[in-house]
Motif scaffolding. Structure first.
Motif, PDB file in Angstrom:
ATOM      1  N   ARG B 236      74.897  30.002   9.092  1.00 51.10           N
ATOM      2  CA  ARG B 236      76.325  28.960   8.759  1.00 51.10           C
ATOM      3  C   ARG B 236      77.071  28.771  10.353  1.00 51.10           C
ATOM      4  N   ASP B 237      76.766  29.746  11.241  1.00 55.41           N
ATOM      5  CA  ASP B 237      77.207  29.750  12.580  1.00 55.41           C
ATOM      6  C   ASP B 237      76.135  29.945  13.403  1.00 55.41           C
ATOM      7  N   PRO B 238      75.184  28.958  13.768  1.00 52.83           N
ATOM      8  CA  PRO B 238      73.966  29.010  14.792  1.00 52.83           C
ATOM      9  C   PRO B 238      74.586  29.514  16.217  1.00 52.83           C
ATOM     10  N   ARG B 239      75.509  28.887  16.674  1.00 47.67           N
ATOM     11  CA  ARG B 239      75.980  29.108  18.123  1.00 47.67           C
ATOM     12  C   ARG B 239      76.430  30.748  18.029  1.00 47.67           C
ATOM     13  N   ALA B 240      76.965  31.410  17.093  1.00 45.27           N
ATOM     14  CA  ALA B 240      77.523  32.778  17.113  1.00 45.27           C
ATOM     15  C   ALA B 240      76.181  33.638  17.209  1.00 45.27           C
ATOM     16  N   LEU B 241      75.227  33.069  16.163  1.00 44.22           N
ATOM     17  CA  LEU B 241      73.918  33.891  16.453  1.00 44.22           C
ATOM     18  C   LEU B 241      73.116  33.670  17.436  1.00 44.22           C
ATOM     19  N   ALA B 242      73.190  32.563  18.284  1.00 44.13           N
ATOM     20  CA  ALA B 242      72.481  32.355  19.370  1.00 44.13           C
ATOM     21  C   ALA B 242      73.270  33.189  20.561  1.00 44.13           C
ATOM     22  N   LEU B 254      64.954  30.497  23.055  1.00 45.53           N
ATOM     23  CA  LEU B 254      65.800  30.058  21.984  1.00 45.53           C
ATOM     24  C   LEU B 254      66.063  28.691  21.976  1.00 45.53           C
ATOM     25  N   THR B 255      65.945  28.039  20.755  1.00 47.55           N
ATOM     26  CA  THR B 255      66.236  26.689  20.527  1.00 47.55           C
ATOM     27  C   THR B 255      66.774  26.332  19.308  1.00 47.55           C
ATOM     28  N   PHE B 256      67.668  25.177  19.349  1.00 48.10           N
ATOM     29  CA  PHE B 256      68.301  24.618  18.145  1.00 48.10           C
ATOM     30  C   PHE B 256      67.813  23.589  17.496  1.00 48.10           C
ATOM     31  N   GLY B 257      67.691  23.914  16.170  1.00 48.68           N
ATOM     32  CA  GLY B 257      66.909  22.837  15.373  1.00 48.68           C
ATOM     33  C   GLY B 257      67.899  21.427  15.196  1.00 48.68           C
ATOM     34  N   VAL B 263      68.153  28.028  14.015  1.00 52.85           N
ATOM     35  CA  VAL B 263      67.917  28.096  15.649  1.00 52.85           C
ATOM     36  C   VAL B 263      66.383  28.809  15.566  1.00 52.85           C
ATOM     37  N   THR B 264      65.652  28.892  16.436  1.00 52.09           N
ATOM     38  CA  THR B 264      64.280  29.312  16.540  1.00 52.09           C
ATOM     39  C   THR B 264      64.185  30.158  17.788  1.00 52.09           C
ATOM     40  N   VAL B 265      63.531  31.290  17.558  1.00 55.32           N
ATOM     41  CA  VAL B 265      63.717  32.306  18.621  1.00 55.32           C
ATOM     42  C   VAL B 265      62.446  32.583  18.810  1.00 55.32           C
ATOM     43  N   GLN B 266      61.941  32.839  20.108  1.00 50.71           N
ATOM     44  CA  GLN B 266      60.602  33.472  20.643  1.00 50.71           C
ATOM     45  C   GLN B 266      60.901  34.955  21.059  1.00 50.71           C
ATOM     46  N   THR B 267      60.194  35.848  20.473  1.00 51.92           N
ATOM     47  CA  THR B 267      60.381  37.049  21.041  1.00 51.92           C
ATOM     48  C   THR B 267      59.050  37.714  21.336  1.00 51.92           C
ATOM     49  N   ALA B 268      59.088  38.645  22.474  1.00 56.61           N
ATOM     50  CA  ALA B 268      57.967  39.459  22.651  1.00 56.61           C
ATOM     51  C   ALA B 268      57.595  40.736  21.787  1.00 56.61           C
ATOM     52  N   ARG B 269      58.741  41.126  21.489  1.00 50.11           N
ATOM     53  CA  ARG B 269      58.985  42.385  20.754  1.00 50.11           C
ATOM     54  C   ARG B 269      59.598  42.117  19.391  1.00 50.11           C
ATOM     55  N   PRO B 270      58.861  41.690  18.350  1.00 48.79           N
ATOM     56  CA  PRO B 270      59.372  41.411  17.026  1.00 48.79           C
ATOM     57  C   PRO B 270      60.463  42.738  16.222  1.00 48.79           C
ATOM     58  N   ALA B 276      67.616  44.342  15.829  1.00 47.29           N
ATOM     59  CA  ALA B 276      68.882  43.929  16.475  1.00 47.29           C
ATOM     60  C   ALA B 276      69.444  42.837  15.816  1.00 47.29           C
ATOM     61  N   VAL B 277      69.056  42.169  14.923  1.00 51.55           N
ATOM     62  CA  VAL B 277      69.442  40.816  14.583  1.00 51.55           C
ATOM     63  C   VAL B 277      70.170  41.050  13.181  1.00 51.55           C
ATOM     64  N   VAL B 278      69.962  42.165  12.552  1.00 51.89           N
ATOM     65  CA  VAL B 278      70.550  42.386  11.245  1.00 51.89           C
ATOM     66  C   VAL B 278      72.106  42.233  11.630  1.00 51.89           C
ATOM     67  N   ASP B 279      73.012  42.844  12.428  1.00 46.49           N
ATOM     68  CA  ASP B 279      74.284  42.744  12.422  1.00 46.49           C
ATOM     69  C   ASP B 279      74.809  41.386  12.707  1.00 46.49           C
ATOM     70  N   ALA B 280      73.993  40.747  13.635  1.00 51.05           N
ATOM     71  CA  ALA B 280      74.379  39.260  14.226  1.00 51.05           C
ATOM     72  C   ALA B 280      74.225  38.539  13.157  1.00 51.05           C
ATOM     73  N   ALA B 281      73.160  38.746  12.275  1.00 57.07           N
ATOM     74  CA  ALA B 281      72.922  37.911  11.188  1.00 57.07           C
ATOM     75  C   ALA B 281      73.988  37.773  10.265  1.00 57.07           C
ATOM     76  N   VAL B 282      74.392  38.952   9.727  1.00 54.74           N
ATOM     77  CA  VAL B 282      75.785  39.212   8.815  1.00 54.74           C
ATOM     78  C   VAL B 282      76.929  38.341   9.452  1.00 54.74           C
ATOM     79  N   GLU B 283      77.127  38.466  10.551  1.00 51.79           N
ATOM     80  CA  GLU B 283      78.039  37.865  11.237  1.00 51.79           C
ATOM     81  C   GLU B 283      78.163  36.322  11.305  1.00 51.79           C
TER      82      GLU B 283
END
Lengths: 278, 306
Positions: B236-242, B254-257, B263-270, B276-283
């Protein structure tokens, strides 16, 4: 979280066998009926099957302008023979019965039905029963209403003698829905796109019913229309009713067709794989 | 290990296309991941066990019976299909009740099980809403609920986490692990190594219709670490997630669709990223999350080349 264990004594299923046929068929019937009744298809079918009732009302209003020899009961005969048995009911059967399995395949919900401990035949039986209840619920009230509107034009006194015809016609209506329904259920499980072939069958092949000799016996409609006892007036269109097959033969033929079509549909549905595109 | 699922020289083809090629393997109690890129043959493998397809050659047996043509098996087998298909006019409760009736339970037992299953997948509050109005994640969960509600011994789950938000993804992973610990046979397909890894160590690697390898997922994971992992999230708020994830050391890019919600994220350690993303995802109101399979495809190419 975990899966749901049964309450003590609640799980009485015999897990070595499929759910009994009628119980499974009833569950499929319940699931299918609501979707069938409240579908866009049913709205169209209400219009198609209910159309004669407003027409009968118009006929009542304008009867004074028609030749005196065309009576309300004659018009009712035409409605039953030409409109219902020849066109509207087969069309309703085409649109409902070909979709019994096809809708589940196209909607990809067939997976849920085929991954339950039920025989596939019970799926078809439940769906066919839902089709019959839906179409009968749409057709029979319209037939009865049309009958009363047309046979009471000149008062209620003459209507009583026609009531046996009404019951017979209701039987023929039901038989028409069962027979064409069985045929189109078979087409529905046999063909991927059954509607066009179904329309061709109804409006090209079935014209053989008006041909001379034995050809009408290769149609469905010849048997069904022969079961309608009262006829339109003896002139004009009456010629196409020239061939009236014996009632016993009609009932035997229609019965045999229903058994063969439904057995064929059940066999195909039971052995076919349904590979859904992702 | 007692084999619950047995594939004996099983092949399946669709016309000239071979979807599964001479597969012999067994799957026993516990969670087993079926891992492979899209088109590898995962769904065919599962559909053979689910009795939806007959093998063109060979045998597929479930609990000692031929999977094809044995409907009674579904008293003890639950299937969560990949397709996002429902009778959209039914509510969640009606959907579960209808399928439980088809499994042979009486109405009272259907209701009890349906309520419990809805609770299990956190859909109790949405039980009287039509499925047509459910979000992608809720649809995944109700699909999962119908596969569990009759208490099956064997579960065949085709991409069960697809489209789920991070919170429910974690909840479902926990559920699958618990089912495995209870001694049920759970076969889960996925094209995402880290999804499977979160649920089990035991994997079947499938590619081009063949089982390439069976065994411990960690060996594959070592190979995988050479390839950045891509995750797409709809928020809902991709900028907050970013903002929440961009500074993390494991995030490579990190790129915006184009539509502004993705938001598309590339990570070396999934693993670290998913934790880490769980809390940010809720917000940020993340409603959907998926991972394209290009990175797994590259690992498979590497494996095949070896």
């Amino acid at each position: 979280m975990s899966a749901i264990p049964a309450a003590p004594g609640a799980d009485t299923r015999d897990q070595g066998r499929a759910v009994p046929f009628f119980r499974a068929g009833r569950a499929v019937f319940d699931l299918s009926l609501e979707g069938m009744v409240w579908s866009r298809r049913s709205l169209l079918m209400i219009l198609l099957l209910g159309l004669p009732a407003p027409l009968a009302l118009l006929f009542r209003i304008f009867i004074t302008r028609l030749p005196p020899r065309v009576g309300g009961f004659d018009f009712y005969g035409i409605v039953i023979a030409f409109y219902y048995v020849r066109n509207a009911l087969p069309l309703a059967a085409l649109f409902y019965a070909t979709a019994l399995v096809a809708d589940e395949v196209e909607g990809k919900t067939i997976t849920y039905l085929l991954t339950r401990p039920i025989q596939r035949m019970s799926v078809l039986a439940g769906k066919f029963a839902a089709y019959l209840v839906t179409t009968l619920a749409l057709a029979l009230p319209a037939v009865v209403l049309t009958f009363f509107l047309l046979t009471t034009i000149r008062g209620w006194s003459g209507m009583g003698s026609h009531v046996p015809d009404l019951f017979r016609d209701m039987g023929v209506v039901a038989l028409t829905l069962v027979t064409y329904g069985a045929f189109f259920t078979l087409m529905g499980v046999l063909l991927r796109r059954p509607v066009i072939p179904g329309l061709l069958f109804l409006f090209v092949w079935e014209l053989l019913a008006n041909a001379p000799g034995y050809l009408p016996r290769f149609t469905i409609t010849a048997y069904l229309r022969s079961l309608i006892h009262h006829r339109p007036p003896d002139e004009g269109m009456a010629e196409i009713f020239a061939q009236v097959l014996p009632t016993a033969l009609c009932l035997e033929a229609v019965g045999a067709m229903i058994v063969v079509f439904l057995a064929g549909a059940a066999w195909i549905f039971s052995t076919r794989e349904y590979v859904l595109d992702q | 290990m007692t084999a619950t699922l047995e594939y004996v020289r099983a092949s399946r083809w669709y016309g000239p296309v071979i979807a599964l090629n001479d597969v012999t393997t067994t799957v026993g109690p516990g969670v087993t991941g079926l891992l492979g890129p899209n088109g590898a043959g995962k769904s065919t493998f599962l559909k053979l066990a689910a009795g939806q397809l007959a093998p063109s050659q060979g045998e597929v047996r479930v609990l000692g019976k031929a999977a094809w043509g044995s409907p009674e098996l579904f008293h003890r087998v639950g299937v969560c299909p990949e397709t996002d298909a429902f009778w959209e006019g039914l509510t969640g409760l009606q959907f579960l009740m209808a399928l439980l009736r088809l499994t042979g339970f009486d109405d009272a037992e259907c209701r009890r099980r349906a309520d419990h299953a809805l609770e299990q997948v956190a859909l109790t509050e949405a039980r009287d809403r039509k499925i047509g109005g459910y979000s992608k994640g809720m649809r995944q969960r109700i699909k999962m609920a119908q596969s569990l509600a009759h208490d099956p011994q064997v579960l065949l789950l085709d991409e069960p986490l697809s489209g789920m938000d991070p919170v429910n993804r974690r909840r479902t992973v926990d559920l699958v692990k618990k089912l495995g610990r209870e001694g049920r046979t759970v076969l889960v397909s996925s094209h995402i190594l880290h999804e499977v890894e979160a649920m089990t160590r035991r994997v079947l690697l499938i590619h081009n219709g063949r089982i390439l390898a069976e065994g411990d997922v960690r060996e594959i994971r070592d190979l995988m670490d050479e390839h950045p992992h891509t995750v797409a999230l709809r928020a809902r708020d991709p900028r907050a997630l970013a903002r929440a994830v961009v500074g993390a050391p494991h995030v490579l890019s990190l790129t915006f669709g184009a539509e502004g919600e993705w938001v598309t994220v590339q990570t070396a350690r999934p693993d670290e990223f998913y934790s880490a993303v769980v809390d940010a995802a809720v917000e940020a109101g993340v409603s959907e999350m998926y991972s394209p399979d290009e990175n797994l495809e590259s690992v498979f190419k590497y494996l095949v080349a070896r």
